[in-house]
Scaffold this motif. Structure first.
Motif, PDB file in Angstrom:
ATOM      1  N   LEU A 108      13.991  44.983  65.930  1.00 46.23           N
ATOM      2  CA  LEU A 108      14.425  43.886  65.080  1.00 46.23           C
ATOM      3  C   LEU A 108      13.600  42.640  65.359  1.00 46.23           C
ATOM      4  CD1 LEU A 108      18.318  44.212  65.341  1.00 46.23           C
ATOM      5  CD2 LEU A 108      16.864  44.949  63.455  1.00 46.23           C
ATOM      6  N   ALA A 109      13.439  41.820  64.325  1.00 38.49           N
ATOM      7  CA  ALA A 109      12.801  40.515  64.470  1.00 38.49           C
ATOM      8  C   ALA A 109      13.789  39.477  63.951  1.00 38.49           C
ATOM      9  CB  ALA A 109      11.501  40.456  63.683  1.00 38.49           C
ATOM     10  N   PHE A 110      13.904  38.381  64.658  1.00 38.23           N
ATOM     11  CA  PHE A 110      14.861  37.343  64.291  1.00 38.23           C
ATOM     12  C   PHE A 110      14.122  36.079  63.862  1.00 38.23           C
ATOM     13  CE2 PHE A 110      17.185  40.158  67.074  1.00 38.23           C
ATOM     14  CZ  PHE A 110      18.436  40.239  66.475  1.00 38.23           C
ATOM     15  N   GLY A 111      14.790  35.286  63.031  1.00 39.68           N
ATOM     16  CA  GLY A 111      14.149  34.055  62.609  1.00 39.68           C
ATOM     17  C   GLY A 111      14.987  33.229  61.659  1.00 39.68           C
ATOM     18  N   GLN A 171      12.644  41.406  51.104  1.00 38.10           N
ATOM     19  CA  GLN A 171      11.608  42.300  51.634  1.00 38.10           C
ATOM     20  C   GLN A 171      11.504  42.170  53.146  1.00 38.10           C
ATOM     21  OE1 GLN A 171       9.781  44.642  49.848  1.00 38.10           O
ATOM     22  NE2 GLN A 171       9.267  45.293  51.926  1.00 38.10           N
ATOM     23  N   LEU A 172      11.612  40.950  53.645  1.00 35.70           N
ATOM     24  CA  LEU A 172      11.592  40.749  55.095  1.00 35.70           C
ATOM     25  C   LEU A 172      12.757  41.492  55.752  1.00 35.70           C
ATOM     26  CD1 LEU A 172      10.693  36.940  55.225  1.00 35.70           C
ATOM     27  CD2 LEU A 172       9.271  38.823  56.048  1.00 35.70           C
ATOM     28  N   ALA A 173      13.909  41.499  55.096  1.00 34.15           N
ATOM     29  CA  ALA A 173      15.067  42.231  55.626  1.00 34.15           C
ATOM     30  C   ALA A 173      14.769  43.721  55.703  1.00 34.15           C
ATOM     31  CB  ALA A 173      16.296  41.969  54.756  1.00 34.15           C
ATOM     32  N   ARG A 231      15.960  39.847  60.814  1.00 35.78           N
ATOM     33  CA  ARG A 231      17.322  39.338  60.707  1.00 35.78           C
ATOM     34  C   ARG A 231      17.229  37.821  60.610  1.00 35.78           C
ATOM     35  NH1 ARG A 231      17.449  43.667  59.510  1.00 35.78           N
ATOM     36  NH2 ARG A 231      18.590  45.444  60.385  1.00 35.78           N
ATOM     37  N   LEU A 232      17.396  37.313  59.400  1.00 34.93           N
ATOM     38  CA  LEU A 232      17.129  35.904  59.117  1.00 34.93           C
ATOM     39  C   LEU A 232      18.402  35.140  58.795  1.00 34.93           C
ATOM     40  CD1 LEU A 232      14.040  36.393  56.754  1.00 34.93           C
ATOM     41  CD2 LEU A 232      13.990  35.813  59.183  1.00 34.93           C
ATOM     42  N   ALA A 233      18.380  33.849  59.091  1.00 32.37           N
ATOM     43  CA  ALA A 233      19.416  32.923  58.652  1.00 32.37           C
ATOM     44  C   ALA A 233      18.726  31.812  57.868  1.00 32.37           C
ATOM     45  CB  ALA A 233      20.167  32.335  59.845  1.00 32.37           C
ATOM     46  N   ALA A 234      19.346  31.401  56.783  1.00 34.44           N
ATOM     47  CA  ALA A 234      18.823  30.283  56.004  1.00 34.44           C
ATOM     48  C   ALA A 234      19.332  28.975  56.600  1.00 34.44           C
ATOM     49  CB  ALA A 234      19.261  30.407  54.549  1.00 34.44           C
ATOM     50  N   VAL A 235      18.403  28.097  56.938  1.00 26.04           N
ATOM     51  CA  VAL A 235      18.748  26.773  57.450  1.00 26.04           C
ATOM     52  C   VAL A 235      18.445  25.773  56.341  1.00 26.04           C
ATOM     53  CG1 VAL A 235      18.270  25.029  59.204  1.00 26.04           C
ATOM     54  CG2 VAL A 235      18.243  27.455  59.818  1.00 26.04           C
ATOM     55  N   HIS A 236      19.519  25.273  55.715  1.00 25.67           N
ATOM     56  CA  HIS A 236      19.383  24.403  54.550  1.00 25.67           C
ATOM     57  C   HIS A 236      19.559  22.950  54.971  1.00 25.67           C
ATOM     58  CE1 HIS A 236      21.010  22.925  50.447  1.00 25.67           C
ATOM     59  NE2 HIS A 236      19.699  22.958  50.416  1.00 25.67           N
ATOM     60  N   LEU A 237      18.467  22.185  54.931  1.00 20.19           N
ATOM     61  CA  LEU A 237      18.500  20.791  55.360  1.00 20.19           C
ATOM     62  C   LEU A 237      18.793  19.861  54.193  1.00 20.19           C
ATOM     63  CD1 LEU A 237      16.957  22.132  57.802  1.00 20.19           C
ATOM     64  CD2 LEU A 237      15.751  19.972  58.040  1.00 20.19           C
ATOM     65  N   LEU A 285      21.738  35.021  52.237  1.00 21.16           N
ATOM     66  CA  LEU A 285      21.457  35.144  53.666  1.00 21.16           C
ATOM     67  C   LEU A 285      22.556  34.415  54.436  1.00 21.16           C
ATOM     68  CD1 LEU A 285      17.605  34.374  53.975  1.00 21.16           C
ATOM     69  CD2 LEU A 285      18.719  36.579  54.380  1.00 21.16           C
ATOM     70  N   PRO A 286      22.780  34.783  55.703  1.00 24.64           N
ATOM     71  CA  PRO A 286      23.651  33.933  56.540  1.00 24.64           C
ATOM     72  C   PRO A 286      23.128  32.507  56.490  1.00 24.64           C
ATOM     73  CG  PRO A 286      23.079  35.958  57.687  1.00 24.64           C
ATOM     74  CD  PRO A 286      22.239  35.943  56.443  1.00 24.64           C
ATOM     75  N   HIS A 287      24.022  31.555  56.374  1.00 27.01           N
ATOM     76  CA  HIS A 287      23.616  30.210  55.991  1.00 27.01           C
ATOM     77  C   HIS A 287      24.142  29.160  56.961  1.00 27.01           C
ATOM     78  CE1 HIS A 287      21.683  28.649  52.275  1.00 27.01           C
ATOM     79  NE2 HIS A 287      22.235  27.495  52.639  1.00 27.01           N
TER      80      HIS A 287
END
Length: 312
Positions: free
Chosen positions: A10-13, A132-134, A139-145, A173-175
């Protein structure tokens, strides 16, 4: 990282998104430095074709594939149309992105994304890139600024809530929603309510009542009530306050994101039990973080009042 390979690690980011000027690039720079100090290998991927002056160490840059000025010049498109074309071009060239990312296996990824709101609310190109990355076991989370100055204007804050909700539903995505530039909030003016009212998105009827005190917004009270109903019916939007120059604030945000993308529960890093438990009870730390920022804000307001009294 071949597609559909079940055995790959897995890759996280994080995918860092938000409107222009919300501090995405500054956030990536600060988070890269912060994570580097705790021993996490971080790779920053610039997916913004209009981003030229990057303060962080950029490992993968979309400018190697396509740039916004070239698209605007050759296709005679404006900046918005050009950005959409660039994202569609990236979507059509997954092999380029896969090859670039493969060189940084075992790293934690920060994706610095463009600031065009349409890309996250109803256009599918970036959404498809994230999907596609998934498939490549990211395993990504969206960081919404969102810039914290919107808290000082009730009308704009309701607009921000609608945009944040639309983005959460579209990106899939998890947010984690972030109120950025908290160190500057006292410069924007006095808040109508305590800071936790905005971070926790409490009873918004008070905000509608506050708006109704303005003769212009009084005519749109019913519209604002319906918008607020939609936001509260979903009950999804909340914010984590962030001052990128404050280590404690950065730690709170990192823990919230680690919990969202599952990194807290992985084996990518030798973390102490205390750090693991801290992330596992993220809600408590979220409250503590909000309280700390609130105290700083109140102190700054009290000092301003004292200065006014002294001047008199």
């Amino acid at each position: 990282m071949s597609e559909g390979s079940k055995g790959s690690s897995l890759a996280f980011g994080q995918v860092v998104i938000g409107p222009p000027g919300s501090g995405k690039t500054t956030y990536c720079h600060g988070m890269q430095e912060f994570m580097g100090r705790i021993g996490r290998k971080v790779t920053v991927v610039n997916l913004d074709p209009a981003n030229e002056a990057m303060p962080y160490q950029c490992a993968v840059d979309i400018a190697e594939l396509i740039t916004l000025p070239d698209v605007m010049e050759n296709l005679k498109l404006g900046p918005n149309g050009g950005l959409i074309y660039c994202m569609e071009y990236l979507e059509a060239n997954f092999d380029w992105l896969q090859e670039k990312l493969a060189a940084f296996r075992g790293h934690y990824y920060l994706f610095d994304c463009p600031g065009q709101v349409e890309l996250y609310t109803h256009h599918d190109a970036l959404k498809n890139v994230f999907a596609q990355l998934a498939k490549w076991n990211f395993r990504l989370a969206a960081v919404h600024l969102v810039d914290s100055h919107y808290c000082t204007d009730p009308g704009k804050f309701i607009s921000v809530l609608c945009t944040s909700l639309s983005t959460m539903l579209h990106v899939e995505l998890p947010h984690v929603n972030i109120l950025s530039k908290m160190d500057l909030i006292e410069q924007y003016g006095k808040l109508a309510f305590n800071l936790d009212y905005y971070t926790e998105v409490l009873d918004l009827s008070y905000l509608v009542d506050h708006l109704a005190s303005d003769p212009f917004f009084r005519n749109y009270r019913r519209l604002n009530e319906k918008l607020v109903e939609v936001i509260e019916d979903y009950s999804l939007v909340s914010f984590v306050p962030l001052n990128v120059q404050d280590k404690e604030s950065m730690r709170q945000v990192m823990q919230a994101v680690d919990k969202a993308n599952g990194y807290s529960f992985g084996d990518q890093e030798q973390r102490s039990l205390e750090a693991l438990m801290s992330a596992a009870v993220g809600a408590d730390f979220h409250f503590t973080s909000t309280l700390a920022v609130q105290e700083k804000y109140v102190q700054s307001q009290e000092k301003a009042v004292e200065d006014e009294v002294m001047d008199l």
